[in-house]
Write an enzyme that holds these catalytic residues in place. Structure first.
Site, PDB file in Angstrom:
ATOM      1  N   ASP A  42      28.365  36.582  40.213  1.00 58.67           N
ATOM      2  CA  ASP A  42      27.165  37.414  40.403  1.00 58.67           C
ATOM      3  C   ASP A  42      26.728  38.108  39.107  1.00 58.67           C
ATOM      4  O   ASP A  42      25.699  38.784  39.079  1.00 58.67           O
ATOM      5  CB  ASP A  42      27.352  38.424  41.543  1.00 58.67           C
ATOM      6  N   ASP A  81      30.637  33.887  44.239  1.00 58.30           N
ATOM      7  CA  ASP A  81      30.812  35.331  44.453  1.00 58.30           C
ATOM      8  C   ASP A  81      30.069  35.794  45.687  1.00 58.30           C
ATOM      9  O   ASP A  81      28.885  35.464  45.865  1.00 58.30           O
ATOM     10  CB  ASP A  81      30.228  36.099  43.252  1.00 58.30           C
ATOM     11  N   LYS A 110      34.560  34.488  46.382  1.00 61.10           N
ATOM     12  CA  LYS A 110      35.307  35.527  45.654  1.00 61.10           C
ATOM     13  C   LYS A 110      34.795  36.901  46.072  1.00 61.10           C
ATOM     14  O   LYS A 110      33.584  37.110  46.165  1.00 61.10           O
ATOM     15  CB  LYS A 110      35.162  35.327  44.142  1.00 61.10           C
ATOM     16  N   GLU A 112      35.478  41.269  45.446  1.00 63.07           N
ATOM     17  CA  GLU A 112      36.077  42.247  44.532  1.00 63.07           C
ATOM     18  C   GLU A 112      36.825  43.326  45.299  1.00 63.07           C
ATOM     19  O   GLU A 112      36.250  43.979  46.181  1.00 63.07           O
ATOM     20  CB  GLU A 112      34.977  42.920  43.697  1.00 63.07           C
ATOM     21  N   GLU A 176      40.114  41.303  35.693  1.00 60.90           N
ATOM     22  CA  GLU A 176      39.066  41.612  34.702  1.00 60.90           C
ATOM     23  C   GLU A 176      39.435  42.871  33.921  1.00 60.90           C
ATOM     24  O   GLU A 176      39.655  43.942  34.505  1.00 60.90           O
ATOM     25  CB  GLU A 176      37.710  41.792  35.409  1.00 60.90           C
TER      26      GLU A 176
HETATM   27  O1  KIV Z   1      30.384  37.411  37.999  1.00 66.12           O
HETATM   28  C1  KIV Z   1      31.152  36.849  37.199  1.00 66.12           C
HETATM   29  O2  KIV Z   1      30.758  36.058  36.343  1.00 66.12           O
HETATM   30  C2  KIV Z   1      32.574  37.147  37.334  1.00 66.12           C
HETATM   31  C3  KIV Z   1      33.438  36.746  36.195  1.00 66.12           C
HETATM   32  C4  KIV Z   1      33.193  37.637  35.053  1.00 66.12           C
HETATM   33  C5  KIV Z   1      34.859  36.693  36.585  1.00 66.12           C
HETATM   34  O3  KIV Z   1      32.993  37.726  38.285  1.00 66.12           O
END
Ligand code: KIV
Length: 257
Positions: A42, A81, A110, A112, A176
């Site tokens: 994202d 994401d 994914k 967070e 991260e």
């Molecule tokens: O959004 C993204 O690109 C990410 C990476 C930085 C891991 O979450």
């Protein structure tokens, strides 16, 4: 055939995992030849839309970009994401994860966070939706982008979060901006792979935003290494084109009907 997930898991302690971001088909196609995981992250909100934070990215934006990426990804594992405010409770998480998987045909999503999103991850795993975790700096909720794990309390919490995610059944965790020795400790203490961004060589793999590493996105942060200057290449081609148009050298007969 060994599943894509097993392949990733089996790389732990054997060979480093390569992960890169993609937002559209043509770049995804190039990356797919070399990476284990292609992530539609994202962070595209900042790279493509100039948003100040990833909080403004919507599920529809993620779905449209992912549909394009899907057309370029054949062999890598494709992860998408789940954007901000799409997994505030288990029902919402399940509904939106199903929507993302169904519309984009990605392999995994994914999310967070650690124990704070325990119930959301639990419901996804229970429904056989593969999940990648994300700990350390969490751009969807972060107040500051400072490296994580310098304070003892922060270290203990991050270690616990990594264990929680492992026990919940996520197949890997992005770390991260996690301090090096903590990234090493987490990586040693869990059986699933860690994928670092600004989290040292000790992780099982690395991820970078492709636009950053090819020099298309003019970001200057410590954890990005620029491996090419594609902006310069594009500029050279555009100038050549402009000059040929102005000087009536393009199009030639061969380019005309
Ligand atoms: O959004 C993204 O690109 C990410 C990476 C930085 C891991 O979450």
């Amino acid at each position: 055939m060994e599943s894509k997930f097993l392949k990733i898991l089996n790389k732990k302690n054997r060979s480093k995992i390569v992960c890169l971001t993609a937002y559209s088909k043509n770049i995804a196609k190039i990356i797919d030849n070399h990476s284990d995981i292609v992530l539609v992250g994202d962070f595209l909100g900042s790279v493509l839309y100039n948003y100040k934070s990833t909080k403004s990215v919507t599920i529809d934006m993620m779905i449209e970009h992912s549909k394009s990426v899907r057309k370029g990804v054949k062999k890598s594992l494709m992860v998408v994401d789940m954007p901000h405010n799409t997994y505030r409770n288990s029902n919402e998480a399940l509904k939106n994860a199903k929507k993302i998987i169904q519309k984009t045909k990605c392999d995994a999503v994914k999310l967070e966070g650690g124990k704070k999103i325990y119930h959301m991850i639990k419901v996804l795993v229970k429904n056989k939706i593969p999940v990648m975790g994300h700990l350390g700096v969490l751009p969807q909720s972060a107040k500051s982008f400072k490296a994580k794990g310098k304070k003892l309390s922060e270290r203990n919490n991050l270690l616990k979060d990594a264990k929680v995610l492992e026990e919940l059944g996520v197949f890997s965790i992005v770390l991260e901006c996690v301090e090096s020795s903590l990234a090493k400790e987490i990586t040693k203490n869990i059986r699933i792979p860690t994928i670092g961004i600004g989290a040292s060589i000790h992780c099982d793999g690395q991820v970078l935003v492709t636009d950053d590493l090819i020099g298309l996105n003019p970001i200057k942060v410590r954890f990005v290494k620029r491996f090419a200057n594609i902006t310069k290449e594009i500029n050279t081609a555009i100038v050549k084109y402009k000059n040929e148009v102005k000087n009536k050298k393009f199009p030639k007969k061969v380019n005309s009907f």
